[in-house]
Design a protein around this motif. Sequence first.
Motif, PDB file in Angstrom:
ATOM      1  N   GLU A 294       3.108  14.408  -0.878  1.00  0.00           N
ATOM      2  CA  GLU A 294       3.997  13.650  -0.006  1.00  0.00           C
ATOM      3  C   GLU A 294       3.624  12.180  -0.096  1.00  0.00           C
ATOM      4  O   GLU A 294       2.454  11.818   0.041  1.00  0.00           O
ATOM      5  N   LEU A 295       4.627  11.357  -0.358  1.00  0.00           N
ATOM      6  CA  LEU A 295       4.436   9.913  -0.391  1.00  0.00           C
ATOM      7  C   LEU A 295       4.447   9.418   1.050  1.00  0.00           C
ATOM      8  O   LEU A 295       5.391   9.699   1.794  1.00  0.00           O
ATOM      9  N   LYS A 296       3.382   8.713   1.430  1.00  0.00           N
ATOM     10  CA  LYS A 296       3.254   8.270   2.811  1.00  0.00           C
ATOM     11  C   LYS A 296       2.751   6.834   2.861  1.00  0.00           C
ATOM     12  O   LYS A 296       2.100   6.366   1.945  1.00  0.00           O
ATOM     13  N   ARG A 297       3.070   6.196   3.958  1.00  0.00           N
ATOM     14  CA  ARG A 297       2.541   4.866   4.291  1.00  0.00           C
ATOM     15  C   ARG A 297       2.882   3.795   3.259  1.00  0.00           C
ATOM     16  O   ARG A 297       2.114   2.853   3.060  1.00  0.00           O
ATOM     17  N   MET A 298       4.037   3.929   2.620  1.00  0.00           N
ATOM     18  CA  MET A 298       4.505   2.871   1.715  1.00  0.00           C
ATOM     19  C   MET A 298       4.839   1.651   2.572  1.00  0.00           C
ATOM     20  O   MET A 298       5.704   1.709   3.429  1.00  0.00           O
TER      21      MET A 298
ATOM     22  N   MET B 189       0.845  -1.190   0.000  1.00  0.00           N
ATOM     23  CA  MET B 189       0.000   0.000   0.000  1.00  0.00           C
ATOM     24  C   MET B 189       0.880   1.239   0.000  1.00  0.00           C
ATOM     25  O   MET B 189       2.079   1.168   0.266  1.00  0.00           O
ATOM     26  N   GLY B 190       0.261   2.366  -0.305  1.00  0.00           N
ATOM     27  CA  GLY B 190       0.948   3.643  -0.218  1.00  0.00           C
ATOM     28  C   GLY B 190      -0.005   4.765  -0.554  1.00  0.00           C
ATOM     29  O   GLY B 190      -1.000   4.562  -1.261  1.00  0.00           O
ATOM     30  N   GLY B 191       0.299   5.954  -0.033  1.00  0.00           N
ATOM     31  CA  GLY B 191      -0.573   7.096  -0.241  1.00  0.00           C
ATOM     32  C   GLY B 191       0.156   8.308  -0.767  1.00  0.00           C
ATOM     33  O   GLY B 191       1.371   8.441  -0.608  1.00  0.00           O
ATOM     34  N   LEU B 192      -0.614   9.179  -1.401  1.00  0.00           N
ATOM     35  CA  LEU B 192      -0.150  10.487  -1.853  1.00  0.00           C
ATOM     36  C   LEU B 192      -0.993  11.521  -1.134  1.00  0.00           C
ATOM     37  O   LEU B 192      -2.205  11.583  -1.334  1.00  0.00           O
ATOM     38  N   GLN B 193      -0.361  12.319  -0.304  1.00  0.00           N
ATOM     39  CA  GLN B 193      -1.069  13.362   0.428  1.00  0.00           C
ATOM     40  C   GLN B 193      -0.629  14.716  -0.129  1.00  0.00           C
ATOM     41  O   GLN B 193       0.558  15.041  -0.098  1.00  0.00           O
ATOM     42  N   PRO B 194      -1.558  15.497  -0.670  1.00  0.00           N
ATOM     43  CA  PRO B 194      -1.181  16.800  -1.221  1.00  0.00           C
ATOM     44  C   PRO B 194      -0.568  17.717  -0.157  1.00  0.00           C
ATOM     45  O   PRO B 194      -1.063  17.778   0.965  1.00  0.00           O
TER      46      PRO B 194
ATOM     47  N   LEU C 273       7.367  -5.732  -5.296  1.00  0.00           N
ATOM     48  CA  LEU C 273       6.104  -5.051  -4.986  1.00  0.00           C
ATOM     49  C   LEU C 273       6.318  -3.598  -4.574  1.00  0.00           C
ATOM     50  O   LEU C 273       5.520  -2.733  -4.926  1.00  0.00           O
ATOM     51  N   GLY C 274       7.379  -3.324  -3.837  1.00  0.00           N
ATOM     52  CA  GLY C 274       7.660  -1.947  -3.440  1.00  0.00           C
ATOM     53  C   GLY C 274       7.882  -1.066  -4.650  1.00  0.00           C
ATOM     54  O   GLY C 274       7.314   0.027  -4.764  1.00  0.00           O
ATOM     55  N   ARG C 275       8.680  -1.545  -5.583  1.00  0.00           N
ATOM     56  CA  ARG C 275       8.945  -0.793  -6.812  1.00  0.00           C
ATOM     57  C   ARG C 275       7.663  -0.613  -7.630  1.00  0.00           C
ATOM     58  O   ARG C 275       7.412   0.448  -8.181  1.00  0.00           O
ATOM     59  N   ARG C 276       6.846  -1.636  -7.674  1.00  0.00           N
ATOM     60  CA  ARG C 276       5.607  -1.542  -8.456  1.00  0.00           C
ATOM     61  C   ARG C 276       4.595  -0.591  -7.836  1.00  0.00           C
ATOM     62  O   ARG C 276       3.936   0.167  -8.544  1.00  0.00           O
ATOM     63  N   ILE C 277       4.462  -0.610  -6.523  1.00  0.00           N
ATOM     64  CA  ILE C 277       3.498   0.314  -5.908  1.00  0.00           C
ATOM     65  C   ILE C 277       4.026   1.740  -5.992  1.00  0.00           C
ATOM     66  O   ILE C 277       3.267   2.680  -6.208  1.00  0.00           O
ATOM     67  N   LEU C 278       5.353   1.914  -5.890  1.00  0.00           N
ATOM     68  CA  LEU C 278       5.943   3.238  -6.059  1.00  0.00           C
ATOM     69  C   LEU C 278       5.668   3.762  -7.463  1.00  0.00           C
ATOM     70  O   LEU C 278       5.250   4.906  -7.639  1.00  0.00           O
ATOM     71  N   SER C 279       5.849   2.928  -8.456  1.00  0.00           N
ATOM     72  CA  SER C 279       5.588   3.324  -9.840  1.00  0.00           C
ATOM     73  C   SER C 279       4.116   3.685 -10.044  1.00  0.00           C
ATOM     74  O   SER C 279       3.788   4.671 -10.713  1.00  0.00           O
ATOM     75  N   GLU C 280       3.236   2.910  -9.454  1.00  0.00           N
ATOM     76  CA  GLU C 280       1.794   3.182  -9.543  1.00  0.00           C
ATOM     77  C   GLU C 280       1.470   4.543  -8.913  1.00  0.00           C
ATOM     78  O   GLU C 280       0.715   5.342  -9.480  1.00  0.00           O
TER      79      GLU C 280
END
Length: 164
Positions: A81-85, A69-74, A96-103
């Motif tokens: 800000e990328l959060k909760r990766m 999982m991961g979030g983008l907080q404006p 999976l980390g690289r793929r969710i980051l890319s997404e």
Amino acid sequence: MSRNDVIFRRFEQKDADDVWLLHRRASEAVGVRAPEGGWEDDLNNIDEVYIASGGDFVVAHIGSKLTAMGGLQPVDDEVAELKRMRVDPAFQRRGLGRRILSELESRAVALGFKWIKLDTTTIQVGAQRLYETAGYIPRGEGVLHGYAVIFYEKCFADQGDDET
């Protein structure tokens, strides 16, 4: 696990309990565990904090299991800000980390953000490697919630846009 086994989608309220459990499990696995408190309130209100605010929150499933999982907080109109990766410890070292980051990066660009900033603890060497190989530049160090952290950022804006 093949690439096609993983489903990426936006967070839905039915994911809330699994998101919380993944957050705790992944944090503890790398030795990062602050006492429960206000610093985690965003995970109790993902729809409002991430999605309704103009950002996004992505989950990855393999079958019925939430694996990443991961979030983008404006922060403002140009910066998220990328959060909760997080990646489930049982599924780490599989890309999976690289793929969710890319997404998340693709979604940031689609939402009009020009920069992503983030922080990660100095003890999370794997995360540092992931971000640095994905083009994130270290911009300083500090302390958050009692942990030494490194601040990173990455620009997605076409640098030539300023010279019209």
